[in-house]
Design an enzyme around this catalytic site. Sequence first.
Site: not given
Ligand code: ACM
Length: 707
Positions: A317
Amino acid sequence: MLAIVLGVSLAAALEAAEPERPATPAQSLLPVPLHVESDGGALPIDRGFTTAWTGADDPRVAAALQRSVARLEKRLGHPLPAPRRAAQARLVVEAASAGLPVQSVSEDESYRLVVTPREARLTAATPLGIVHGLATFEQLVVSEGGRAVVTAVKIEDRPRFAWRGLLLDPCRRWEPVEVITRTLDAMAAVKLNVLHWHLSEDQGFRIESKRWPRLQEMGSEGHYYTQDQVRSVVAYARERGIRVVPEFDTPGHSTSWLVGYPELGAFPGPFELVREWGIFDNVLDPTRDRLYEFLDAFFGEMAGLFPDEYVHIGGDEVMPRQWNASLPVLDFMYQHRLRDARDLQAYYNRRINEVLARHGKKMMGWDEVLHPDLPRSILVQSWRGPEGLAQAARQGCDTILSDGYYLDHMLPAAQHYGVDPLPAGRNLSPEESRHVLGGEACMWGEFVTPENIDARLWPRAAAVAERLWSPAEVKDVDDLYRRLEIQDRRLTDLGLTQVTSYTPRLQRLVGAHPVEPLQRLADLVHPVRFYRRGHMRSYTTATPLDRLVDVARPDSAPARAFRRAVDRLLLQPPAQRSDVEVRATLTAWRDNHAVLDPILADSPQVAEARTLSRDLQELGSLGLRCLDGLAAGQAMAPERQAEEERLLDAAERARAEVEFWIIPSLRKLVLATARQAELKTTSVEEWNAALDAVVTRLEAQKLARER
Ligand code: ACM
């Protein structure tokens, strides 16, 4: 081919699938071993029960035996002879060789356990097998005729997957060392072997660095593990056959690094710790050499604390906004022919990989790190879908699965249990399949505290543990739930709180009022699934987590029992139907509101549940109307059916961030009442299957909408 051979009759094995029947101790093992034979008899554990270890010298063997003996003493209520180094005893454990100085992912974990009415012998190639075999041995101890015995068995066992992990996230909400160690105890009991310790996040930096002390001084609000604590956790884990893989999440999820060291960022700062949940823009600046100098010193220091060969660098992310808004970063990308943020992240990953390699470590990251430019030595953790796993394997990288194993999604154990890292029909060559090392259950920290984390982890993590240890053919959900209930008791003996904290936490919500009426409601609701909770109300790191939703469980034994009771009822031929059991349950639901509502009205913490309580009354009445219609053989009119379904739709809506478990069973009752006439032309079994198909489709649609 069925990989488990139980030396008991087929009839007994079939009975085991029926949750309400008792099973033999060999049928209560969790995870199910590769091969079990059991043909009766038992070894008594009396006051003279001696234990010994022999074979290779590894202090973990004696320590594991001593722990097992201490736990046995607690269960028996009397002391046992202390374990000795000797070749003869009632229980002898023997590891053929000492384990590796640093536990490795490829180390042999197999064991062989033979218990006869006279003695027991546990042998293994390494101390890891001894640790696992003793966990099995302890599960076989039962009371029989007023004395403790170990069931006679012959077990050959080894894991299907080498990597069986659990992620803990003490960054979003702090979890002190006691939580970590009792979680390690529980992991060892179900043969999980990797603690994935997520140690840095936007909300906190949770480990002491002596080289860069502003990381914890400015990034943790005082909640971090000291280096001594980390060493003690790593040693504690090693004794229990568990590796510890630290994760330092970069270059995104990195605000806590930047509070004390803003010069590492792509933006000038200043930075503050994040107190909300979500994905944030702050990122490290991968274009500057000083970042790599910083990380080189940091990972050098961490390499001295964490002996495992892997270090997880996060990589998930990453928001490109700050990179794209920085002229020096854009200029660097142009100079280095990096087309986009993804290429820039791959550049960062390559350099981090070099840093880690200098410190003797292999790099691991979330599936966003997958990029053709990266070396095959990296390990990819798939979380966004099973495709990441397959892609990594095809690219020749080792990989583990976490997609489908997010325990924070508040899904029932059965859902996670059904997810296989290597499902039949997965289009991977044998060579590619060998790159699939296993999986990890993940418990992200937004909605857990030291008080409720056991109940959020267990027993569901044990379902993932079994999926990763046992043969793929072991997948009977009813049998899993039967054994999870037993496992819950075993974990309670180890000091875990998921069972014992439930009623007291509900009691706290109603003060001095009786707790039973609230518990009847709480037993029938689950927290909303996936990440919907964060959209229903605004949460911060400081929001107390002590409402009904924080106590409600992601699995419900009473709801499962109701579902089975409805099924039993509907599978009876109409002339022989007895609705006594279902009727009693529905009546209790209907009548609960009159008692509970005044209590809720007087309990501010849980007053939000008043409409749920009223709906439970409605649902009870609805169910009773169905029973009356079934008993009278009177098909429900279409307008009435539509009205009942509207009622169910209304009751299905989440309130107080919880939802009812029981709607599908009630939908089935409504359908059954409306479609009774079909019984004139179909068998009861076909009719029931047709109703199931409708309800299952509706359930799947609902789950898909929530996601
Ligand atoms: C995640 O759940 N952002 C690895």
